[in-house]
Write a protein that holds these residues in place. Structure first.
Motif, PDB file in Angstrom:
ATOM      1  N   LEU A  54       6.268 -34.640  -8.758  1.00 28.51           N
ATOM      2  CA  LEU A  54       5.326 -34.082  -9.736  1.00 28.51           C
ATOM      3  C   LEU A  54       5.105 -35.055 -10.884  1.00 28.51           C
ATOM      4  CD1 LEU A  54       6.612 -30.391  -9.919  1.00 28.51           C
ATOM      5  CD2 LEU A  54       4.601 -31.276  -8.711  1.00 28.51           C
ATOM      6  N   ASN A  55       5.828 -36.180 -10.854  1.00 26.90           N
ATOM      7  CA  ASN A  55       5.797 -37.131 -11.955  1.00 26.90           C
ATOM      8  C   ASN A  55       5.566 -38.562 -11.454  1.00 26.90           C
ATOM      9  OD1 ASN A  55       8.255 -34.990 -12.553  1.00 26.90           O
ATOM     10  ND2 ASN A  55       6.754 -35.154 -14.175  1.00 26.90           N
ATOM     11  N   PRO A  56       4.328 -38.865 -11.063  1.00 28.07           N
ATOM     12  CA  PRO A  56       4.048 -40.247 -10.655  1.00 28.07           C
ATOM     13  C   PRO A  56       4.111 -41.191 -11.847  1.00 28.07           C
ATOM     14  CG  PRO A  56       2.039 -38.909 -10.578  1.00 28.07           C
ATOM     15  CD  PRO A  56       3.166 -37.994 -10.942  1.00 28.07           C
ATOM     16  N   ILE A  57       4.606 -42.394 -11.582  1.00 27.23           N
ATOM     17  CA  ILE A  57       4.670 -43.446 -12.596  1.00 27.23           C
ATOM     18  C   ILE A  57       4.079 -44.703 -11.962  1.00 27.23           C
ATOM     19  CG2 ILE A  57       6.169 -44.897 -14.020  1.00 27.23           C
ATOM     20  CD1 ILE A  57       8.210 -42.594 -14.036  1.00 27.23           C
ATOM     21  N   PHE A  58       3.250 -45.388 -12.717  1.00 30.23           N
ATOM     22  CA  PHE A  58       2.643 -46.619 -12.229  1.00 30.23           C
ATOM     23  C   PHE A  58       3.195 -47.794 -13.021  1.00 30.23           C
ATOM     24  CE2 PHE A  58      -0.067 -43.134 -11.154  1.00 30.23           C
ATOM     25  CZ  PHE A  58      -0.320 -43.371  -9.813  1.00 30.23           C
ATOM     26  N   ILE A  59       3.504 -48.870 -12.328  1.00 32.81           N
ATOM     27  CA  ILE A  59       4.062 -50.049 -12.963  1.00 32.81           C
ATOM     28  C   ILE A  59       2.966 -51.107 -13.036  1.00 32.81           C
ATOM     29  CG2 ILE A  59       5.848 -51.829 -12.875  1.00 32.81           C
ATOM     30  CD1 ILE A  59       6.396 -48.823 -10.754  1.00 32.81           C
ATOM     31  N   ALA A  60       2.705 -51.600 -14.244  1.00 37.03           N
ATOM     32  CA  ALA A  60       1.723 -52.668 -14.442  1.00 37.03           C
ATOM     33  C   ALA A  60       2.491 -53.941 -14.772  1.00 37.03           C
ATOM     34  CB  ALA A  60       0.770 -52.317 -15.585  1.00 37.03           C
ATOM     35  N   HIS A  61       2.216 -55.008 -14.019  1.00 36.81           N
ATOM     36  CA  HIS A  61       2.942 -56.261 -14.236  1.00 36.81           C
ATOM     37  C   HIS A  61       2.101 -57.451 -13.807  1.00 36.81           C
ATOM     38  CE1 HIS A  61       3.841 -56.761  -9.910  1.00 36.81           C
ATOM     39  NE2 HIS A  61       3.836 -55.442  -9.915  1.00 36.81           N
ATOM     40  N   GLN A  62       2.548 -58.624 -14.220  1.00 38.77           N
ATOM     41  CA  GLN A  62       1.863 -59.858 -13.861  1.00 38.77           C
ATOM     42  C   GLN A  62       2.786 -60.802 -13.104  1.00 38.77           C
ATOM     43  OE1 GLN A  62       0.498 -60.771 -17.910  1.00 38.77           O
ATOM     44  NE2 GLN A  62      -1.585 -60.332 -17.239  1.00 38.77           N
ATOM     45  N   HIS A  63       3.966 -60.340 -12.800  1.00 40.89           N
ATOM     46  CA  HIS A  63       4.949 -61.157 -12.097  1.00 40.89           C
ATOM     47  C   HIS A  63       5.398 -60.408 -10.854  1.00 40.89           C
ATOM     48  CE1 HIS A  63       4.861 -62.411 -16.319  1.00 40.89           C
ATOM     49  NE2 HIS A  63       5.004 -63.617 -15.816  1.00 40.89           N
ATOM     50  N   GLU A  64       6.703 -60.231 -10.666  1.00 36.58           N
ATOM     51  CA  GLU A  64       7.208 -59.428  -9.559  1.00 36.58           C
ATOM     52  C   GLU A  64       8.182 -58.405 -10.103  1.00 36.58           C
ATOM     53  OE1 GLU A  64       8.803 -61.016  -5.930  1.00 36.58           O
ATOM     54  OE2 GLU A  64       7.388 -62.691  -5.984  1.00 36.58           O
ATOM     55  N   VAL A  65       8.100 -57.202  -9.569  1.00 37.62           N
ATOM     56  CA  VAL A  65       9.075 -56.169  -9.907  1.00 37.62           C
ATOM     57  C   VAL A  65       9.570 -55.548  -8.611  1.00 37.62           C
ATOM     58  CG1 VAL A  65       8.083 -55.676 -12.183  1.00 37.62           C
ATOM     59  CG2 VAL A  65       7.318 -54.374 -10.216  1.00 37.62           C
TER      60      VAL A  65
END
Length: 137
Positions: A54-65
């Motif tokens: 019920l709690n999506p989270i989006f990761i924004a990055h410019q490298h690698e995670v």
């Protein structure tokens, strides 16, 4: 991360000369999130409808995670930020959010129908940002 790095620094350098304004990474992030909004919303709805979370989270990055799955690749889309999809549960499992802090996090978590929860990762650190989906969509 220093506020100057986020917002650009207009002060002077050690010699008293005006510093050149640094372009904030948040400017390009806002542009990309606006561009990606429909796709991110689609994935958020899918995560919730399929009962994944019920709690999506989006990761924004410019490298690698090493969390979540890539849904929007900056190299393929000619943008500046890559977006990965994850969930609160994965953030707890990976130790990014301590289990004792789950309730506190949920109190600040905004409606996923109206806002994307974005974990912004830059070399200086990371933080959560809630970005509203454009109106009328």
């Amino acid at each position: 991360m220093q506020s100057e790095e986020l917002l650009g620094n207009l002060s002077s350098d050690e010699n008293g000369a005006p510093k050149k304004e640094k372009k904030s990474p948040l400017v390009s992030l806002e542009k990309d999130l606006t561009f990606y909004a429909d796709s991110i919303r689609e994935v958020a709805v899918e995560i919730m409808m399929e009962g994944i979370s019920l709690n999506p989270i989006f990761i924004a990055h410019q490298h690698e995670v090493s969390i979540g799955e890539i849904i929007l690749n900056r190299a393929e889309l000619n943008t500046e930020w890559t977006i990965q999809a994850s969930t609160l549960e994965e953030f707890i499992q990976k130790g990014i959010i301590h289990p004792d802090k789950k309730e506190q996090f949920l109190k600040t978590y905004k409606k996923p129908e109206n806002y994307m929860c974005v974990f912004v990762v830059v070399p200086e650190g990371a933080n959560f940002v809630y970005y509203p989906y454009p109106k009328g969509k």
